[in-house]
Design a protein around this motif. Structure first.
Motif, mmCIF file in Angstrom:
data_model
loop_
_atom_site.group_PDB
_atom_site.id
_atom_site.type_symbol
_atom_site.label_atom_id
_atom_site.label_comp_id
_atom_site.label_asym_id
_atom_site.label_seq_id
_atom_site.Cartn_x
_atom_site.Cartn_y
_atom_site.Cartn_z
ATOM 1 N N LYS A 42 0.819 -1.218 0.000
ATOM 2 C CA LYS A 42 0.000 0.000 0.000
ATOM 3 C C LYS A 42 0.851 1.265 0.000
ATOM 4 O O LYS A 42 0.366 2.342 -0.255
ATOM 5 N N ARG A 45 3.592 4.122 4.392
ATOM 6 C CA ARG A 45 4.614 4.842 5.165
ATOM 7 C C ARG A 45 5.327 5.892 4.309
ATOM 8 O O ARG A 45 5.502 7.040 4.727
ATOM 9 N N HIS A 74 10.734 -0.782 5.757
ATOM 10 C CA HIS A 74 9.505 -1.543 6.054
ATOM 11 C C HIS A 74 9.520 -2.892 5.323
ATOM 12 O O HIS A 74 9.229 -3.941 5.904
ATOM 13 N N ARG A 91 1.227 -10.333 0.069
ATOM 14 C CA ARG A 91 0.692 -9.589 -1.085
ATOM 15 C C ARG A 91 0.278 -10.548 -2.199
ATOM 16 O O ARG A 91 0.517 -10.306 -3.386
ATOM 17 N N PHE A 211 -4.051 0.495 13.152
ATOM 18 C CA PHE A 211 -3.642 -0.281 11.977
ATOM 19 C C PHE A 211 -3.253 -1.717 12.339
ATOM 20 O O PHE A 211 -3.611 -2.664 11.657
ATOM 21 N N ASP A 215 -4.965 -5.192 11.470
ATOM 22 C CA ASP A 215 -4.218 -6.271 10.816
ATOM 23 C C ASP A 215 -4.499 -7.608 11.518
ATOM 24 O O ASP A 215 -4.697 -8.637 10.864
#
Ligand code: IPE
Ligand code: IPE
Ligand code: MG
Ligand code: MG
Ligand code: MG
Length: 330
Positions: A42, A45, A74, A91, A211, A215
């Motif tokens: 996404k 950050r 990250h 992903r 967040f 998750d």
């Protein structure tokens, strides 16, 4: 002010056209870097870094290298986290340690950590010292959070008393501090004062707590195609998630015993385990309680953002980003 999509496209262009073009040999080291960085994500950050910079300067390119550095950092944590969590999909694709092997995921991850440092060090000279201090402090805290995550994972569920505060401290370190730092680094690169940058950091900490609870929630209740990770992975790994803490607190005596016994069971299939535990999560309203908690962190976050007194037009992209994060659980 530019839209969220605009910032995302700047980051994606920079990754594909400049960053990935700059790393070539040995390909055994860099192919996994290319794989993890070009298979979606996404980019929240890196985008936060650019958005925060843009609140204080027109010239967001001042924050571009550090933004990329945070994204590379990250993604490095994901390579190592997936080994630690024995994760198979990320992903929607096989994790690096499965597609290649563990040694590859370790070394390519290490290389990414160094590459991240190089990028962060390209912050504008007047912001360089606080940017490096913020980044190094945060990177170490992420390691501390990952260690607490493993410590809790090892904790025997039969004797389980994990307080909510223990859990919150763990997720603050493993996840929230990097989201806070993304904003702080961007603000500093854009010329904000330390005080302004710290307010954005606190905004990010609260977004980060929301967040990570989200998750956890999606790990059990999400849709694999959208989430891109194996549903039930946390249950199988014995992770001490927000859902588990709430369920243990609210379950009847019988359900609490079933829950504890099931987590330790080795003679049932993964699917059976996930199904029994999910049923107790539903009975104890763990999902609804988690959703309320998420909402409350978004509200606390907003109070920090309000302190900066930016007009709403300036906050368009950050509001779009918040909305896109909130939408993930609907
Ligand atoms: C995954 O982060 C790791 C957590 C902190 C939960 P993201 O959900 O931001 O991962 P990508 O980069 O978008 O895939
Ligand atoms: C992520 O926690 C924290 C870091 C990667 C530092 P998770 O282990 O919950 O993240 P996912 O679910 O694998 O993305
Ligand atoms: Mg993980
Ligand atoms: Mg993990
Ligand atoms: Mg997770």
């Amino acid at each position: 002010m530019p839209s969220l999509e605009h910032y995302i496209s700047i980051i994606n262009t920079e990754i594909t056209q400049n960053f990935l073009a700059s790393i070539e040999e040995p390909k055994e080291l860099y192919k996994p870097v290319e794989y993890i960085l070009s298979n979606g994500g996404k980019r929240i950050r890196a985008v936060m870094t650019l958005i925060a910079a843009n609140l204080f300067t027109e010239d967001i390119y001042k924050a571009l290298a550090p933004a990329l550095g945070i994204e590379v950092f990250h993604n490095f944590t994901l390579l190592h986290d997936d080994i630690m969590d024995k994760a198979t999909i990320r992903r929607g694709n096989p994790t690096v340690h499965l597609k290649w092997d563990e040694n590859t995921a370790i070394l390519s991850g290490d290389a990414m950590m160094i590459l991240a440092n190089k990028l962060i060090a390209q912050a504008p000279i007047n912001a360089l010292v606080p940017v490096l201090q913020t980044f190094n402090k945060t990177a170490l805290e992420v390691c501390e959070g990952q260690q607490y995550d493993m410590n809790l994972e090892q904790k025997d569920v039969l004797k389980l008393t994990i307080s909510e505060s223990e859990y919150l401290e763990m997720i603050k370190l493993k996840t929230s501090v990097l989201i806070g730092a993304s904003l702080k680094v961007g603000a500093l690169c854009g010329g904000a004062s330390i005080e302004q940058a710290d307010i954005l950091y606190n905004y990010g900490l609260n977004i980060g707590l929301a967040f990570q609870i989200q998750d956890d929630l999606l790990d059990t209740f999400g849709n694999e195609a959208e989430f891109g990770k194996r549903i039930g992975g946390d249950i199988i790994e014995g992770k001490k998630t927000y859902l588990l803490i709430v369920a243990l607190e609210n379950a009847s005596k019988d359900d609490a015993s079933i829950l504890k016994a099931t987590i330790n069971k080795t003679d049932i299939s993964d699917e059976e385990k996930i199904s029994i535990i999910k049923t107790i999560y539903i009975k104890t309203k763990a999902k609804e309680i988690a959703e309320k908690k998420i909402e409350s962190y978004f509200e606390t976050a907003k109070k920090f953002l309000d302190q900066l007194n930016f007009p709403n037009v300036k906050l368009k992209a950050i509001m779009q980003l918040e909305a896109s994060l909130k939408k993930r659980i609907k």
